[in-house]
Structures are given as structure tokens and as C-alpha cells.
Design a protein around this motif. Structure first.
Motif, mmCIF file in Angstrom:
data_model
loop_
_atom_site.group_PDB
_atom_site.id
_atom_site.type_symbol
_atom_site.label_atom_id
_atom_site.label_comp_id
_atom_site.label_asym_id
_atom_site.label_seq_id
_atom_site.Cartn_x
_atom_site.Cartn_y
_atom_site.Cartn_z
ATOM 1 N N GLU A 1 0.830 -1.244 -0.079
ATOM 2 C CA GLU A 1 -0.035 0.158 -0.070
ATOM 3 C C GLU A 1 0.912 1.151 0.083
ATOM 4 O OE1 GLU A 1 -3.058 0.282 3.040
ATOM 5 O OE2 GLU A 1 -3.701 -2.120 2.327
ATOM 6 N N LEU A 2 0.494 2.391 -0.578
ATOM 7 C CA LEU A 2 0.989 3.550 -0.591
ATOM 8 C C LEU A 2 0.745 4.521 0.593
ATOM 9 C CD1 LEU A 2 0.159 4.635 -4.237
ATOM 10 C CD2 LEU A 2 2.147 3.312 -3.397
ATOM 11 N N ASP A 3 1.715 4.984 1.292
ATOM 12 C CA ASP A 3 1.671 5.728 2.565
ATOM 13 C C ASP A 3 0.333 6.772 2.439
ATOM 14 O OD1 ASP A 3 1.765 7.591 4.827
ATOM 15 O OD2 ASP A 3 3.659 6.898 4.837
ATOM 16 N N PRO A 4 -0.577 6.320 3.266
ATOM 17 C CA PRO A 4 -2.082 7.289 3.310
ATOM 18 C C PRO A 4 -1.703 8.749 3.817
ATOM 19 C CG PRO A 4 -1.935 5.723 4.955
ATOM 20 C CD PRO A 4 -1.040 5.550 4.280
ATOM 21 N N GLU A 5 -0.612 8.925 4.772
ATOM 22 C CA GLU A 5 -0.767 9.961 5.525
ATOM 23 C C GLU A 5 0.197 11.185 5.352
ATOM 24 O OE1 GLU A 5 -2.809 10.547 7.967
ATOM 25 O OE2 GLU A 5 -3.576 8.480 7.811
ATOM 26 N N SER A 6 0.931 10.999 4.064
ATOM 27 C CA SER A 6 2.120 12.031 3.634
ATOM 28 C C SER A 6 1.971 12.232 2.156
ATOM 29 C CB SER A 6 3.351 11.250 4.074
ATOM 30 O OG SER A 6 3.507 10.370 3.004
ATOM 31 N N ASP A 7 2.798 13.255 1.847
ATOM 32 C CA ASP A 7 2.994 13.378 0.332
ATOM 33 C C ASP A 7 3.862 12.178 -0.271
ATOM 34 O OD1 ASP A 7 2.012 16.165 0.726
ATOM 35 O OD2 ASP A 7 4.218 16.685 0.910
ATOM 36 N N VAL A 8 3.891 12.304 -1.599
ATOM 37 C CA VAL A 8 4.349 11.066 -2.228
ATOM 38 C C VAL A 8 5.855 10.900 -1.725
ATOM 39 C CG1 VAL A 8 4.985 10.516 -4.583
ATOM 40 C CG2 VAL A 8 2.989 11.657 -4.222
ATOM 41 N N LEU A 9 5.974 9.663 -1.233
ATOM 42 C CA LEU A 9 7.304 9.271 -0.833
ATOM 43 C C LEU A 9 8.111 8.320 -1.830
ATOM 44 C CD1 LEU A 9 6.280 7.597 2.800
ATOM 45 C CD2 LEU A 9 7.053 9.934 2.275
ATOM 46 N N PRO A 10 9.446 8.774 -1.824
ATOM 47 C CA PRO A 10 10.207 7.805 -2.688
ATOM 48 C C PRO A 10 10.245 6.391 -2.781
ATOM 49 C CG PRO A 10 11.607 9.522 -1.486
ATOM 50 C CD PRO A 10 10.239 9.587 -0.866
ATOM 51 N N LYS A 11 9.887 5.603 -1.412
ATOM 52 C CA LYS A 11 9.503 4.586 -1.606
ATOM 53 C C LYS A 11 8.174 3.946 -2.279
ATOM 54 C CE LYS A 11 7.111 4.130 2.651
ATOM 55 N NZ LYS A 11 6.942 3.193 3.910
ATOM 56 N N ASP A 12 7.293 4.986 -2.271
ATOM 57 C CA ASP A 12 5.949 4.773 -3.090
ATOM 58 C C ASP A 12 6.286 4.925 -4.558
ATOM 59 O OD1 ASP A 12 4.604 4.213 -0.548
ATOM 60 O OD2 ASP A 12 3.819 6.333 -0.817
ATOM 61 N N VAL A 13 7.026 5.897 -4.808
ATOM 62 C CA VAL A 13 7.510 6.219 -6.288
ATOM 63 C C VAL A 13 8.081 4.762 -7.006
ATOM 64 C CG1 VAL A 13 8.949 7.206 -7.960
ATOM 65 C CG2 VAL A 13 7.631 8.545 -6.157
ATOM 66 N N GLY A 14 9.030 4.206 -5.841
ATOM 67 C CA GLY A 14 9.554 3.060 -6.258
ATOM 68 C C GLY A 14 8.545 1.745 -6.714
ATOM 69 N N LYS A 15 7.669 1.722 -5.844
ATOM 70 C CA LYS A 15 6.447 0.705 -5.956
ATOM 71 C C LYS A 15 5.748 0.858 -7.412
ATOM 72 C CE LYS A 15 5.733 0.275 -0.907
ATOM 73 N NZ LYS A 15 4.760 0.461 0.049
ATOM 74 N N VAL A 16 5.675 2.056 -7.729
ATOM 75 C CA VAL A 16 4.923 2.464 -8.746
ATOM 76 C C VAL A 16 5.661 2.138 -10.215
ATOM 77 C CG1 VAL A 16 3.563 4.119 -10.324
ATOM 78 C CG2 VAL A 16 3.221 3.987 -7.614
ATOM 79 N N VAL A 17 6.768 2.431 -10.106
ATOM 80 C CA VAL A 17 7.788 2.327 -11.159
ATOM 81 C C VAL A 17 7.841 0.762 -11.353
ATOM 82 C CG1 VAL A 17 10.416 2.329 -11.643
ATOM 83 C CG2 VAL A 17 9.245 4.247 -11.142
ATOM 84 N N LYS A 18 7.980 -0.226 -10.058
ATOM 85 C CA LYS A 18 8.189 -1.760 -10.421
ATOM 86 C C LYS A 18 6.927 -1.975 -10.859
ATOM 87 C CE LYS A 18 9.583 -5.818 -9.328
ATOM 88 N NZ LYS A 18 8.691 -6.805 -10.135
ATOM 89 N N ALA A 19 5.624 -1.676 -10.635
ATOM 90 C CA ALA A 19 4.207 -2.167 -11.190
ATOM 91 C C ALA A 19 4.388 -1.721 -12.524
ATOM 92 C CB ALA A 19 3.235 -1.481 -10.622
ATOM 93 N N ILE A 20 4.799 -0.496 -13.023
ATOM 94 C CA ILE A 20 4.723 -0.210 -14.305
ATOM 95 C C ILE A 20 5.942 -1.130 -15.305
ATOM 96 C CG2 ILE A 20 5.682 1.673 -16.139
ATOM 97 C CD1 ILE A 20 4.457 3.602 -14.023
ATOM 98 N N GLU A 21 7.031 -1.507 -14.582
ATOM 99 C CA GLU A 21 7.789 -2.421 -15.151
ATOM 100 C C GLU A 21 7.175 -3.517 -15.410
ATOM 101 O OE1 GLU A 21 12.202 -0.197 -13.675
ATOM 102 O OE2 GLU A 21 11.268 -1.912 -12.440
ATOM 103 N N ASP A 22 6.731 -4.283 -14.438
ATOM 104 C CA ASP A 22 5.699 -5.426 -14.492
ATOM 105 C C ASP A 22 4.970 -5.452 -15.727
ATOM 106 O OD1 ASP A 22 7.383 -6.426 -12.439
ATOM 107 O OD2 ASP A 22 5.545 -6.085 -10.823
ATOM 108 N N ALA A 23 4.088 -4.172 -15.853
ATOM 109 C CA ALA A 23 3.224 -4.120 -16.953
ATOM 110 C C ALA A 23 4.074 -4.349 -18.189
ATOM 111 C CB ALA A 23 2.157 -2.787 -16.820
ATOM 112 N N VAL A 24 5.117 -3.437 -18.400
ATOM 113 C CA VAL A 24 5.794 -3.458 -19.614
ATOM 114 C C VAL A 24 6.083 -4.840 -20.084
ATOM 115 C CG1 VAL A 24 7.843 -2.728 -20.730
ATOM 116 C CG2 VAL A 24 6.400 -0.949 -19.442
ATOM 117 N N GLY A 25 6.597 -5.654 -18.815
ATOM 118 C CA GLY A 25 6.961 -7.225 -19.227
ATOM 119 C C GLY A 25 5.934 -7.801 -19.699
ATOM 120 N N VAL A 26 4.603 -7.669 -19.150
ATOM 121 C CA VAL A 26 3.610 -8.284 -19.841
ATOM 122 C C VAL A 26 3.148 -7.954 -21.276
ATOM 123 C CG1 VAL A 26 0.838 -8.562 -19.455
ATOM 124 C CG2 VAL A 26 2.486 -8.752 -17.345
#
Length: 113
Positions: free
Chosen positions: A46-71
């Protein structure tokens, strides 16, 4: 849909119905309707619900996009996921939801007045 909170979105179910694979955060109705690498891509955590966008959240989204590109680059995998998404989404109807709701009342022993 990198939502921080989503009780039950309809967008992912609509996209699945037409064979468009959603990328979703594992929260609320999104995690209940999308299965990672079967009917779509789920962000790893899950993405941090209590803050601005965190670098770790950006990394999670980037990984998901990479997974989607692989598909996308693996046509047989993508075709299989699209078919699975369309088949799964066929069960997301108002009638099915209504029947589950009525069954819940039946299980609770509610008697019509």
C-alpha cells in the motif's frame, strides 16, 4: 490506479471487462477485484496514506509499471491475462452483488415483514 484509499472502485472492473489490464494499489476493493499477474498488476504494498508522495512509493509504482511493460512484451502472457480479466469481470454485476446481499440476510435469518 495508485490509490491510497479505494473502498470499491468501478474503473478497474470496467477496464478488465474490455481487456485492459489495470495497475492498482492493494487497497480496498482494488485488491479484492484484481489478482496480480492474472487479471492485472498490483503495486507491491500500500502507498503511505498520511503523507506526500514518498520515494519508496514512487519505487513501488515504477516496479508495477515495469511489470506491466514485461507483460506487454510477452504477447501470450498478455492475451491470457486479458482473457482472465474479462472472464473475472463478468461476475462483477449488480445482479451478482444483489444476490450476495440477499444471501447474507438469509444466512442471518432475517424474515420479510
Amino acid at each position: 490506479m495508485p490509490s491510497r484509499y479505494e473502498p470499491c472502485g468501478l474503473v478497474q472492473m470496467e477496464s478488465m471487462r474490455f481487456g485492459t489490464l489495470p495497475i492498482v494499489a492493494p487497497t480496498g476493493g482494488l485488491k479484492e477485484t484484481v489478482t496480480h499477474m492474472d487479471t492485472g498488476v498490483t503495486i507491491d504494498g500500500e502507498l503511505d496514506p498520511e503523507s506526500d508522495v514518498l520515494p519508496k512509493d514512487v519505487g513501488k509504482v515504477v516496479k508495477a509499471i515495469e511489470d506491466a511493460v514485461g507483460v506487454f512484451q510477452n504477447k501470450p502472457k498478455m492475451d491470457g491475462m486479458r482473457k482472465s480479466a474479462m472472464k473475472t469481470s463478468a461476475g462483477f454485476t449488480w445482479a451478482a452483488s444483489g444476490n450476495k446481499w440477499c444471501a447474507l440476510f438469509d444466512d442471518m435469518g432475517v424474515v420479510e415483514a
